[in-house]
Design a protein around this motif. Structure first.
Motif, PDB file in Angstrom:
ATOM      1  N   TRP A   1      63.947  48.861  76.984  1.00  0.00           N
ATOM      2  CA  TRP A   1      62.727  48.066  77.080  1.00  0.00           C
ATOM      3  C   TRP A   1      62.726  47.423  78.449  1.00  0.00           C
ATOM      4  CZ3 TRP A   1      59.336  47.489  72.842  1.00  0.00           C
ATOM      5  CH2 TRP A   1      59.782  48.074  71.655  1.00  0.00           C
ATOM      6  N   ILE A   2      61.717  47.754  79.242  1.00  0.00           N
ATOM      7  CA  ILE A   2      61.555  47.180  80.572  1.00  0.00           C
ATOM      8  C   ILE A   2      60.283  46.351  80.520  1.00  0.00           C
ATOM      9  CG2 ILE A   2      61.280  47.667  83.026  1.00  0.00           C
ATOM     10  CD1 ILE A   2      62.585  50.460  82.280  1.00  0.00           C
ATOM     11  N   TYR A   3      60.423  45.074  80.821  1.00  0.00           N
ATOM     12  CA  TYR A   3      59.307  44.150  80.662  1.00  0.00           C
ATOM     13  C   TYR A   3      58.649  43.829  81.994  1.00  0.00           C
ATOM     14  CZ  TYR A   3      61.087  43.432  75.986  1.00  0.00           C
ATOM     15  OH  TYR A   3      61.496  43.629  74.703  1.00  0.00           O
ATOM     16  N   GLY A   4      57.346  44.024  82.057  1.00  0.00           N
ATOM     17  CA  GLY A   4      56.569  43.519  83.182  1.00  0.00           C
ATOM     18  C   GLY A   4      56.328  42.035  82.981  1.00  0.00           C
TER      19      GLY A   4
ATOM     20  N   GLU B   1      48.742  57.932  87.271  1.00  0.00           N
ATOM     21  CA  GLU B   1      47.639  57.797  86.329  1.00  0.00           C
ATOM     22  C   GLU B   1      48.088  57.292  84.960  1.00  0.00           C
ATOM     23  OE1 GLU B   1      48.173  60.601  88.147  1.00  0.00           O
ATOM     24  OE2 GLU B   1      46.579  60.319  89.603  1.00  0.00           O
ATOM     25  N   ASP B   2      49.317  57.594  84.571  1.00  0.00           N
ATOM     26  CA  ASP B   2      49.822  57.154  83.274  1.00  0.00           C
ATOM     27  C   ASP B   2      50.313  55.713  83.295  1.00  0.00           C
ATOM     28  OD1 ASP B   2      49.245  59.578  82.144  1.00  0.00           O
ATOM     29  OD2 ASP B   2      51.292  60.350  82.304  1.00  0.00           O
ATOM     30  N   LEU B   3      50.644  55.202  84.461  1.00  0.00           N
ATOM     31  CA  LEU B   3      51.218  53.865  84.559  1.00  0.00           C
ATOM     32  C   LEU B   3      50.248  52.811  85.102  1.00  0.00           C
ATOM     33  CD1 LEU B   3      54.700  54.853  86.013  1.00  0.00           C
ATOM     34  CD2 LEU B   3      54.147  54.289  83.651  1.00  0.00           C
ATOM     35  N   GLU B   4      49.288  53.216  85.875  1.00  0.00           N
ATOM     36  CA  GLU B   4      48.373  52.257  86.500  1.00  0.00           C
ATOM     37  C   GLU B   4      47.462  51.608  85.470  1.00  0.00           C
ATOM     38  OE1 GLU B   4      48.269  51.065  89.517  1.00  0.00           O
ATOM     39  OE2 GLU B   4      49.631  52.417  90.525  1.00  0.00           O
ATOM     40  N   PRO B   5      47.056  50.387  85.664  1.00  0.00           N
ATOM     41  CA  PRO B   5      47.449  49.503  86.755  1.00  0.00           C
ATOM     42  C   PRO B   5      48.820  48.878  86.459  1.00  0.00           C
ATOM     43  CG  PRO B   5      45.880  48.367  85.368  1.00  0.00           C
ATOM     44  CD  PRO B   5      46.038  49.759  84.808  1.00  0.00           C
TER      45      PRO B   5
ATOM     46  N   GLU C   1      36.355  46.017  94.926  1.00  0.00           N
ATOM     47  CA  GLU C   1      35.755  44.709  95.170  1.00  0.00           C
ATOM     48  C   GLU C   1      35.290  43.993  93.908  1.00  0.00           C
ATOM     49  OE1 GLU C   1      32.696  45.275  98.089  1.00  0.00           O
ATOM     50  OE2 GLU C   1      34.117  45.933  99.622  1.00  0.00           O
ATOM     51  N   VAL C   2      35.037  44.716  92.834  1.00  0.00           N
ATOM     52  CA  VAL C   2      34.496  44.089  91.637  1.00  0.00           C
ATOM     53  C   VAL C   2      35.409  44.291  90.421  1.00  0.00           C
ATOM     54  CG1 VAL C   2      32.524  44.010  90.057  1.00  0.00           C
ATOM     55  CG2 VAL C   2      32.138  44.365  92.502  1.00  0.00           C
ATOM     56  N   ALA C   3      35.618  45.535  90.035  1.00  0.00           N
ATOM     57  CA  ALA C   3      36.328  45.817  88.786  1.00  0.00           C
ATOM     58  C   ALA C   3      37.809  45.414  88.842  1.00  0.00           C
ATOM     59  CB  ALA C   3      36.195  47.294  88.431  1.00  0.00           C
ATOM     60  N   LEU C   4      38.498  45.773  89.916  1.00  0.00           N
ATOM     61  CA  LEU C   4      39.921  45.449  90.024  1.00  0.00           C
ATOM     62  C   LEU C   4      40.177  43.942  90.031  1.00  0.00           C
ATOM     63  CD1 LEU C   4      42.765  46.626  90.270  1.00  0.00           C
ATOM     64  CD2 LEU C   4      42.451  46.665  92.754  1.00  0.00           C
ATOM     65  N   PRO C   5      39.454  43.151  90.824  1.00  0.00           N
ATOM     66  CA  PRO C   5      39.666  41.700  90.756  1.00  0.00           C
ATOM     67  C   PRO C   5      39.385  41.119  89.356  1.00  0.00           C
ATOM     68  CG  PRO C   5      38.498  42.247  92.765  1.00  0.00           C
ATOM     69  CD  PRO C   5      38.554  43.503  91.941  1.00  0.00           C
TER      70      PRO C   5
ATOM     71  N   GLY D   1      51.706  32.439  77.583  1.00  0.00           N
ATOM     72  CA  GLY D   1      52.909  31.810  78.124  1.00  0.00           C
ATOM     73  C   GLY D   1      53.964  32.815  78.566  1.00  0.00           C
ATOM     74  N   LEU D   2      53.533  33.925  79.152  1.00  0.00           N
ATOM     75  CA  LEU D   2      54.469  34.958  79.586  1.00  0.00           C
ATOM     76  C   LEU D   2      54.898  34.725  81.031  1.00  0.00           C
ATOM     77  CD1 LEU D   2      52.641  38.098  78.119  1.00  0.00           C
ATOM     78  CD2 LEU D   2      54.484  36.749  77.081  1.00  0.00           C
ATOM     79  N   THR D   3      56.042  35.284  81.367  1.00  0.00           N
ATOM     80  CA  THR D   3      56.587  35.205  82.716  1.00  0.00           C
ATOM     81  C   THR D   3      56.674  36.618  83.276  1.00  0.00           C
ATOM     82  OG1 THR D   3      57.889  33.261  82.176  1.00  0.00           O
ATOM     83  CG2 THR D   3      58.629  34.539  84.060  1.00  0.00           C
ATOM     84  N   SER D   4      56.412  36.769  84.553  1.00  0.00           N
ATOM     85  CA  SER D   4      56.481  38.073  85.202  1.00  0.00           C
ATOM     86  C   SER D   4      57.926  38.426  85.538  1.00  0.00           C
ATOM     87  CB  SER D   4      55.643  38.065  86.474  1.00  0.00           C
ATOM     88  OG  SER D   4      55.789  39.285  87.155  1.00  0.00           O
ATOM     89  N   PHE D   5      58.328  39.646  85.206  1.00  0.00           N
ATOM     90  CA  PHE D   5      59.670  40.127  85.527  1.00  0.00           C
ATOM     91  C   PHE D   5      59.647  41.296  86.505  1.00  0.00           C
ATOM     92  CE2 PHE D   5      60.471  37.795  81.679  1.00  0.00           C
ATOM     93  CZ  PHE D   5      61.690  37.201  81.931  1.00  0.00           C
ATOM     94  N   MET D   6      58.484  41.910  86.689  1.00  0.00           N
ATOM     95  CA  MET D   6      58.369  43.073  87.571  1.00  0.00           C
ATOM     96  C   MET D   6      57.176  42.862  88.498  1.00  0.00           C
ATOM     97  SD  MET D   6      60.694  45.469  86.777  1.00  0.00           S
ATOM     98  CE  MET D   6      60.084  47.134  87.029  1.00  0.00           C
ATOM     99  N   ASN D   7      57.204  43.601  89.605  1.00  0.00           N
ATOM    100  CA  ASN D   7      56.057  43.618  90.508  1.00  0.00           C
ATOM    101  C   ASN D   7      55.780  45.071  90.893  1.00  0.00           C
ATOM    102  OD1 ASN D   7      57.893  44.346  92.530  1.00  0.00           O
ATOM    103  ND2 ASN D   7      58.113  42.245  93.254  1.00  0.00           N
ATOM    104  N   ARG D   8      54.751  45.274  91.653  1.00  0.00           N
ATOM    105  CA  ARG D   8      54.345  46.635  92.010  1.00  0.00           C
ATOM    106  C   ARG D   8      55.484  47.400  92.697  1.00  0.00           C
ATOM    107  NH1 ARG D   8      50.016  49.098  91.770  1.00  0.00           N
ATOM    108  NH2 ARG D   8      49.546  50.939  92.959  1.00  0.00           N
TER     109      ARG D   8
END
Length: 176
Positions: free
Chosen positions: A156-159, A100-104, A28-32, A46-53
């Motif tokens: 190279w995989i870009y988020g 744990e190595d990839l989150e968030p 409720e607090v830290a993640l948002p 000015g970045l664009t998103s290329f990946m999602n969860r």
């Protein structure tokens, strides 16, 4: 005179309540706040998103299930200090590819994957190089994940990346 010592079940209940409170605070607090900070930095740069969860999870699951080993990776988070890419000749470890190595996942700017490693049959003896470059390339293509392969055959995989689509190209049809 001291009070009555709590029972094991009371200590367990207290611990569980403390963990629940921490989880609630995170959700409720830290993640948002973290999501807002990532969003602000992405917009500022000015970045664009290329990946999602869903795509990150599919990649992680496929790496664990389909590759002969879990390749080492270097990760850059949007809010983290700028990383200098590693030298990749003679990588002698594997990646974990655990949550744990990839989150968030929403905070990953890029991951650089080294799809090979040098085995070590003994402390002083170098073994052969295990390589899953082709399998990793096929995996990315099968998942329709945009990537860039460099001259060192790392991926190279870009988020998030600059909005220039020329920086991210999938392999041509029929590439092996």
């Amino acid at each position: 005179m001291t009070g009555k010592q709590p029972t094991r079940s009371e200590r367990t209940a207290r611990r569980d309540a403390d963990l629940a409170a921490l989880q609630t605070h995170w959700n409720e607090v830290a993640l948002p706040r973290l999501k807002a900070a990532v969003r602000a930095e992405v917009e500022r740069r000015g970045l664009t998103s290329f990946m999602n969860r869903t795509r990150w999870q599919a990649l992680r699951d496929a790496v664990v299930a389909e590759l002969p080993f879990r390749p080492a990776f270097q990760i850059q988070n949007v809010l983290g200090p700028r990383e200098t890419p590693w030298r990749v000749d003679g990588v002698d470890w594997q990646g974990t590819w655990i949550d744990e190595d990839l989150e968030p996942l929403f905070g990953i700017e890029w991951i650089r994957v080294v799809p090979r490693y040098r085995t070590r049959p003994g402390a002083l003896v170098e073994g052969p190089v295990e390589d899953c470059t082709d399998a990793f390339r096929d995996l990315l293509g099968g998942l329709n994940i945009p990537f860039r392969e460099d001259e060192a055959q790392t991926f190279w995989i870009y988020g998030y990346a600059p909005a220039d689509p020329a920086t991210l190209t999938s392999p041509p049809e029929g590439a092996t």
